[in-house]
Design a protein around this motif. Structure first.
Motif, mmCIF file in Angstrom:
data_model
loop_
_atom_site.group_PDB
_atom_site.id
_atom_site.type_symbol
_atom_site.label_atom_id
_atom_site.label_comp_id
_atom_site.label_asym_id
_atom_site.label_seq_id
_atom_site.Cartn_x
_atom_site.Cartn_y
_atom_site.Cartn_z
ATOM 1 N N SER A 1 0.814 -1.223 0.000
ATOM 2 C CA SER A 1 0.000 0.000 0.000
ATOM 3 C C SER A 1 0.845 1.270 0.000
ATOM 4 O O SER A 1 0.398 2.305 -0.499
ATOM 5 N N PHE A 2 2.069 1.208 0.567
ATOM 6 C CA PHE A 2 2.881 2.434 0.557
ATOM 7 C C PHE A 2 4.152 2.315 -0.285
ATOM 8 O O PHE A 2 4.876 3.296 -0.456
ATOM 9 N N THR A 3 4.423 1.124 -0.831
ATOM 10 C CA THR A 3 5.572 0.989 -1.748
ATOM 11 C C THR A 3 5.108 0.939 -3.199
ATOM 12 O O THR A 3 5.841 1.348 -4.103
ATOM 13 N N GLY A 4 3.892 0.404 -3.412
ATOM 14 C CA GLY A 4 3.375 0.269 -4.755
ATOM 15 C C GLY A 4 4.116 -0.767 -5.576
ATOM 16 O O GLY A 4 4.029 -0.777 -6.808
ATOM 17 N N ASP A 5 4.841 -1.658 -4.902
ATOM 18 C CA ASP A 5 5.654 -2.668 -5.589
ATOM 19 C C ASP A 5 5.596 -3.958 -4.787
ATOM 20 O O ASP A 5 6.064 -4.011 -3.646
ATOM 21 N N PHE A 6 5.011 -5.012 -5.383
ATOM 22 C CA PHE A 6 4.884 -6.276 -4.669
ATOM 23 C C PHE A 6 6.245 -6.906 -4.376
ATOM 24 O O PHE A 6 6.421 -7.580 -3.356
ATOM 25 N N GLY A 7 7.203 -6.704 -5.257
ATOM 26 C CA GLY A 7 8.545 -7.242 -5.028
ATOM 27 C C GLY A 7 9.176 -6.662 -3.777
ATOM 28 O O GLY A 7 9.705 -7.385 -2.928
ATOM 29 N N ILE A 8 9.097 -5.337 -3.653
ATOM 30 C CA ILE A 8 9.641 -4.670 -2.463
ATOM 31 C C ILE A 8 8.852 -5.070 -1.231
ATOM 32 O O ILE A 8 9.422 -5.251 -0.139
ATOM 33 N N ALA A 9 7.536 -5.224 -1.378
ATOM 34 C CA ALA A 9 6.697 -5.639 -0.247
ATOM 35 C C ALA A 9 7.127 -7.009 0.269
ATOM 36 O O ALA A 9 7.194 -7.243 1.484
ATOM 37 N N ILE A 10 7.436 -7.922 -0.651
ATOM 38 C CA ILE A 10 7.898 -9.262 -0.262
ATOM 39 C C ILE A 10 9.239 -9.180 0.455
ATOM 40 O O ILE A 10 9.462 -9.857 1.464
ATOM 41 N N ALA B 1 7.886 -14.139 -7.677
ATOM 42 C CA ALA B 1 7.571 -13.633 -6.330
ATOM 43 C C ALA B 1 8.185 -14.533 -5.268
ATOM 44 O O ALA B 1 8.745 -14.063 -4.274
ATOM 45 N N LEU B 2 8.088 -15.838 -5.489
ATOM 46 C CA LEU B 2 8.675 -16.799 -4.550
ATOM 47 C C LEU B 2 10.195 -16.755 -4.628
ATOM 48 O O LEU B 2 10.885 -16.905 -3.615
ATOM 49 N N GLY B 3 10.721 -16.541 -5.835
ATOM 50 C CA GLY B 3 12.168 -16.414 -5.991
ATOM 51 C C GLY B 3 12.716 -15.214 -5.234
ATOM 52 O O GLY B 3 13.801 -15.277 -4.646
ATOM 53 N N ILE B 4 11.967 -14.114 -5.227
ATOM 54 C CA ILE B 4 12.378 -12.917 -4.482
ATOM 55 C C ILE B 4 12.459 -13.239 -2.990
ATOM 56 O O ILE B 4 13.392 -12.823 -2.296
ATOM 57 N N TYR B 5 11.481 -13.998 -2.514
ATOM 58 C CA TYR B 5 11.493 -14.419 -1.112
ATOM 59 C C TYR B 5 12.713 -15.286 -0.814
ATOM 60 O O TYR B 5 13.421 -15.070 0.174
ATOM 61 N N PHE B 6 12.980 -16.271 -1.674
ATOM 62 C CA PHE B 6 14.123 -17.166 -1.470
ATOM 63 C C PHE B 6 15.440 -16.384 -1.462
ATOM 64 O O PHE B 6 16.307 -16.619 -0.615
ATOM 65 N N ILE B 7 15.591 -15.472 -2.406
ATOM 66 C CA ILE B 7 16.831 -14.702 -2.510
ATOM 67 C C ILE B 7 17.015 -13.804 -1.291
ATOM 68 O O ILE B 7 18.101 -13.743 -0.704
ATOM 69 N N THR B 8 15.951 -13.102 -0.902
ATOM 70 C CA THR B 8 16.028 -12.218 0.266
ATOM 71 C C THR B 8 16.388 -12.999 1.521
ATOM 72 O O THR B 8 17.258 -12.592 2.304
#
Length: 212
Positions: A17-26, A183-190
């Motif tokens: 809601s405040f980043t406007g980016d699902f990747g950053i939200a994850i 989206a799941l890859g972003i989670y794994f990498i983070t």
């Protein structure tokens, strides 16, 4: 488990809601959860160090009293009694499992059709990465802790991982992420980057410490 998943899904929506980016939200959600779990993770690492020290003590006692079975048995019983007091450290991964599983399932259940500034070459993070960059990045980060064990600057007393140990990890990393949504890859990498930094920090922290 449904409660945990619902909480994480709400948090993803909040960050979005405040980043406007699902990747950053994850990324923000993953980092937040990892920070909360950090004290437990450190306790787990300390427990593993103590277990390694305990194993060395066992070998020392067996070798020292190999000709005196009665003395050997008495000393081993003392060591096992001391070790049983620290068994809580072995339960930490079990305590973390519902949270880690909930985070994974909440991200895996995301139905998004959006881009992210983090993966600019992908049009939709709900799809797999057809350029295979995400799987490669994740695989390299996953095997990094094994690679840094070769650098004595970290003061590790453990033997560096062999190629036979690292190779299955590389294959597993590719298998996990090659068909997974970005989206799941972003989670794994983070998560893996956080774990790598934590690993380096703990190695430096424990460099001159004795765990027993």
């Amino acid at each position: 488990m449904d409660i945990i998943i619902n909480i994480f899904e709400t948090m993803i929506e909040f960050f979005y809601s405040f980043t406007g980016d699902f990747g950053i939200a994850i990324v923000l959600l993953t980092l937040g959860v990892k920070l909360i779990m950090l004290p437990f993770s450190i306790k787990q690492r300390i427990a593993m160090k103590k277990q390694l020290a305990f194993s060395k003590k066992i070998e020392f006692v067996k070798d020292k009293y190999k000709n005196n079975k009665k003395k050997q048995e008495d000393e081993l019983n003392k060591l096992y009694l001391e070790s049983s007091k620290g068994m809580l450290g072995c339960l930490i991964p079990i305590l973390q499992l519902p949270i880690i599983s909930g985070l994974y399932m909440s991200i895996n259940s995301l139905k998004v059709e959006a881009m992210t500034i983090l993966i600019p070459w992908a049009m939709n993070i709900g799809n797999a990465d057809d350029k295979f960059i995400v799987p490669i990045i994740y695989t390299l980060i996953t095997i990094a802790p094994s690679i840094i064990s070769y650098f004595r600057v970290f003061g590790s007393n453990e033997e560096p991982a062999s190629i036979k140990t690292v190779l299955p990890m590389m294959i597993l990393g590719v298998v996990i992420t090659i068909k997974a949504p970005i989206a799941l890859g972003i989670y794994f990498i983070t998560s893996s980057v956080f774990t790598l930094i934590e690993d380096i920090g703990f190695r430096l922290y424990s460099k001159n410490k004795v765990f027993s």
